[in-house]
Design an enzyme around this catalytic site. Structure first.
Site, PDB file in Angstrom:
ATOM      1  N   GLY A 122      -6.585  -5.160 -10.082  1.00  0.00           N
ATOM      2  CA  GLY A 122      -7.213  -4.234  -9.151  1.00  0.00           C
ATOM      3  C   GLY A 122      -8.067  -3.204  -9.854  1.00  0.00           C
ATOM      4  CB  CYS A 130      -0.911  -0.005   1.224  1.00  0.00           C
ATOM      5  SG  CYS A 130      -2.006   1.435   1.292  1.00  0.00           S
TER       6      CYS A 130
END
Length: 395
Positions: A248, A121
């Site tokens: 994603g 992240c």
């Protein structure tokens, strides 16, 4: 991948505020629609928790401390879709003991079939606390976290994987060393988003680095970055020889992308190009699942649906006032009425294909003070991590 059999080498990447149970169900159902006839006929005989006919569909990022403390929001977030075939949860954390406790809890209480760990992240609120894509820079901390989670899951035969980026920036690449440490710790696969934290989602993903990792490791390597179509996925696999692909942003507002992906890996030419009428029906079903099976609160569910509606309708000829009205829906009835008022006899537009999500530009990563001074965690660095998981929002 461990004891899990992916019939299709396709994985939905965890995305905060996106990959909750309703969205995962829609993506999985679309994926199963792309299976070859023989595999489709075998769906009824799949072994729950082991067989993943249309790939894996991973939960939102779950904060380990919030899980251990059983915060209500987090406990709701890990509730699987009742039809989920393989329950896949991604854990985030910076403390080895807490991560191990969270993994033990998931396994002991039979809440999971697969654990992924988030080391990729790039969001400032995560990296400024030493988490996500910042953490692999501290080699000892990274190795200890992975070792402890693998050890916690091993008695239950729960596969463990890690997802990471190539590094913090071009001068601080970590993916090779971290991947080797993860392999030594006993993980079952490594997923690499071929960008640095500094890149966020800008520029091009460096697929060559995925290929380097494939050559380096003995365990499966999964490739992530710039997959917006089935053809992109096939190109990545051909270019890198990766074992599977992780998707994603390409799936935002487009769960039927998994029909294309699964079909492509099954050798089929089937591609989903839904009309606006079919997209509207998908939006309404998504809204129904959000209310009935996830939030139980219509207003909250509809507020969450607004971003999805924008993604679903990308490229279609819809006037500004109509888009604005859809962005204010508060009930399922309003959603239905405003969708039905559109010109639904539109074919899938070319403008809806291609890259999705905000690419943005390269940024200087937000890191704890002195984080890059050493690749090992010292006493001051350990103190910096003390507040890293105090936000118990669950994601």
């Amino acid at each position: 991948m461990g004891n899990i059999e992916l019939w299709s080498p396709v994985i939905l990447a965890p995305m905060a505020g996106v990959t909750n149970a309703p969205f995962r169900r829609l993506c999985r159902e679309c994926g199963e629609a792309g299976l070859a006839p023989a595999a489709s006929e075998a769906l009824a005989t799949t072994r729950k928790g082991v067989d993943a006919p249309a790939g894996l569909y991973v939960s939102e990022m779950i904060t380990s401390r919030a899980l251990v403390e059983r915060t209500p929001e987090t406990m709701r977030m890990i509730e699987p879709d009742p039809t989920e075939r393989v329950r896949s949860v991604q854990l985030y954390g910076v403390h080895p003991q807490t991560m191990a406790q969270a993994a033990t809890m998931l396994c002991e209480e039979d809440l999971v079939d697969h654990i992924d760990m988030n080391f990729g992240c790039p969001v400032p609120k995560v990296t400024r606390k030493g988490g996500g894509a910042a953490l692999p820079w501290k080699a000892d901390l990274f190795a200890e976290i992975v070792q402890r989670v693998v050890a916690a899951a091993k008695p239950y035969q729960i596969p463990v994987t890690v997802k990471m980026r190539t590094g913090i920036d071009p001068d601080h690449l970590t993916f090779k060393r971290a991947a080797l440490d993860a392999q030594e710790a006993g993980v079952d696969a490594v997923a690499l988003h071929a960008r640095t934290a500094a890149q966020h989602y800008s520029g091009k993903a460096h697929w060559d680095q995925i290929a380097e990792l494939v050559e380096l490791l003995d365990i499966p390597v999964l490739g992530n970055g710039d997959i917006f179509s089935a053809e992109d996925a096939l190109s990545m696999q051909a270019h890198t020889n990766c074992a599977g692909v992780v998707v994603g942003r390409g799936a935002q507002g487009r769960p039927w992308l998994f029909t294309d992906l699964v079909a492509a890996f099954s050798g089929l030419e089937k591609r989903a190009l839904p009309t606006l009428r079919e997209v509207a029906a998908m939006i309404e079903r998504h809204g129904e699942l959000m209310v009935a099976e996830f939030y139980g609160d219509e207003l909250r569910a509809m507020r969450e649906m607004r971003k999805h509606v924008g993604w679903y309708l990308r490229g279609f000829a819809i006037g500004g006032p109509q888009r604005y009205a859809l962005n204010l829906v508060s009930t399922r009835e309003e959603l239905h009425e405003r969708l039905q008022a559109l010109d639904l006899d539109q074919p899938y537009p070319a403008a809806a294909l291609g890259p999705r999500g905000r690419a943005g530009s390269e940024k200087v990563p937000h890191l704890p003070a002195g984080w890059l001074d050493s690749p090992y965690l010292d006493e001051d660095g350990a103190k910096l991590l003390q507040g890293a998981e105090l936000d118990s929002s669950g994601g």
